[in-house]
Enzyme design. Sequence first.
Site, short mmCIF file in Angstrom:
data_model
loop_
_atom_site.label_atom_id
_atom_site.label_comp_id
_atom_site.label_asym_id
_atom_site.label_seq_id
_atom_site.Cartn_x
_atom_site.Cartn_y
_atom_site.Cartn_z
NE ARG A 242 9.45 4.64 -7.27
CZ ARG A 242 8.18 4.28 -7.10
NH1 ARG A 242 7.23 4.85 -7.86
NH2 ARG A 242 7.83 3.37 -6.22
CE LYS A 269 11.64 0.17 -7.80
NZ LYS A 269 12.23 0.50 -6.48
CG HIS A 332 14.65 8.07 -4.43
ND1 HIS A 332 14.06 7.48 -3.34
CD2 HIS A 332 14.14 7.43 -5.52
CE1 HIS A 332 13.24 6.52 -3.75
NE2 HIS A 332 13.27 6.48 -5.05
NE ARG A 335 9.68 7.58 -3.81
CZ ARG A 335 8.41 7.28 -4.09
NH1 ARG A 335 7.63 8.21 -4.67
NH2 ARG A 335 7.92 6.10 -3.83
CG HIS A 359 5.83 2.44 -1.36
ND1 HIS A 359 6.18 2.89 -0.11
CD2 HIS A 359 6.79 2.89 -2.20
CE1 HIS A 359 7.31 3.60 -0.19
NE2 HIS A 359 7.69 3.62 -1.46
CE1 TYR A 369 -11.67 -0.01 2.52
CE2 TYR A 369 -9.40 0.55 3.07
CZ TYR A 369 -10.76 0.61 3.36
OH TYR A 369 -11.19 1.32 4.45
#
Length: 400
Positions: A242, A269, A332, A335, A359, A369
Site C-alpha cells: 500500500r 491496515k 494503489h 497492487r 489481505h 497455514y
Amino acid sequence: MPLTALEIQKAKPGEKVVKLSDGGGLQLWITPDGAKRWRLAYRFGGIQKTLAIGVYPAIGLKEAREARDSARRLLADGQDPGLVKKTAKTARAISSATTFAAIAEELLEKKRREDKAPRTLEKVEWLLGLAKPAIGSRPIAEIAATEVLDVLRKVEARGRLETARRMRSTIGEVFRFAIATGRCENDPTGALKGALVTPVARHRAAITEPEEFGGLLRAIATYDGMPETTTALKLLALTFVRPGELRSAEWCEFDLDTAVWAIPAEKMKMRRPHRVPLAPQAVDILKGLRAITGHGSLLFPSVRSPSRCMSENTINAALRRLGFGQEEMTGHGFRAAASSMLNECGRWNPDAIEAQLAHIEGNAVRRAYQRAEFWEERVRMMAWWADQCEEMRGSGVAER
C-alpha cells in the site's frame, strides 16, 4: 435597607470580607481581592446555610433579587435551595456526559487505546466531525432516526454518496457503544438502511495489461522529478505494498542482506505485521536510495521536514505528470496490477498472492497455514515478478 446599583459599584474591599445586605437574606460579599459575590443566607431544617448565586457584575442586582425570590419560593414549598441547585448541576453534568459528542469522543479514545491505525482514526474523527454540529450537543437517547437522516441527506446532497454511507455506519457505532455502556436503548441508524442513495462501486484505477504496464514502467524510468519519487514508483511496482506503507517505511525495517522488509503491525491496515521478500532488483534500488536518504530514519522524508514522510499526494501527482490520468492509474493501482497479472499467469497459489497482498484471511487456522507454508513460494514469486517487470519494461510483453 436595599442596595442600589451605585452603592454596589462604589463599594470597596477591606482587609476582611465586607458583607452588604439587600434584605431577605441576600448579601453582596466583597473579598479583599476586590471580587464581589452574591450570597443568600437562609435556614433550612433549623440549620443556617448559604447559597452561592453568582459573581457581580455578571449577575446584576436585578438578577440576584430574582434568584433570591426563587430560592424563597422553594423554601416556602419545603425544599432546600442549595440541594435543588446541586441536583440540577449533577443532572447537567450527566446530560453533558450523555451527548452524542461526548460518547463519540469516548469511542474515539477507546479506539486509540486499541491502537487503531492513525489513518483509520483520522477518518472516523472526520466523519463524526461532520455529524457533531447538528446532533453533537443532543442527549444520545433522544436522537431520532429522522435527525440522523437529515444529517446524512445534507452530505448526500453535496454528491458525497460514499461519505454519507460511511457516516451512517460510524454514527451507528457511536449508538451501539452508548447501548453497551447503558446510555441509550436503540440504534436509530438501523432504520435508515435503504434510505440513502447507494453509491456506484468504483474500483481504484489500475493498468492491468502487460503491454500497457510496460509502458508505465518505461515512463517511470524517464521521470525527471525528485529521485526519491522515482524510487518510490519503482518500489511500488516491485513490492505492490500500500502506498502509505511505502511512504512511512523506515530503514530499520529493512534487512538488505537477507532481502526482507518487515513492516510492523502499527503501520499495516489490518494491524498485523507483514513481511515482504525483496527481489534482487528491489535490493539494488534500495541500496541506491540509501545513499540519498540513509542518513535519516525514513526512506522517503518530506522535503519540508526530515521527521515527516513524503506526502500522500506525491506519488499520484507524479503519475499525472507522466501523463497517466486519475482514471488510468493511481499509487494503489500497482497492487491491482500485480494481483491481476500474478493470478492470470497461473503459476502461483492464489492464497500466496493474497498473503503477499496482506489481505487478511478470516479463519485463524488458515492464516497460520499461510504464514507457515507460503513464505518460500512468495520469495520465488516476488523474484519472478521483478523479472517480469524488467521484461515488460523492455518490450511491453510478459509471460502470461
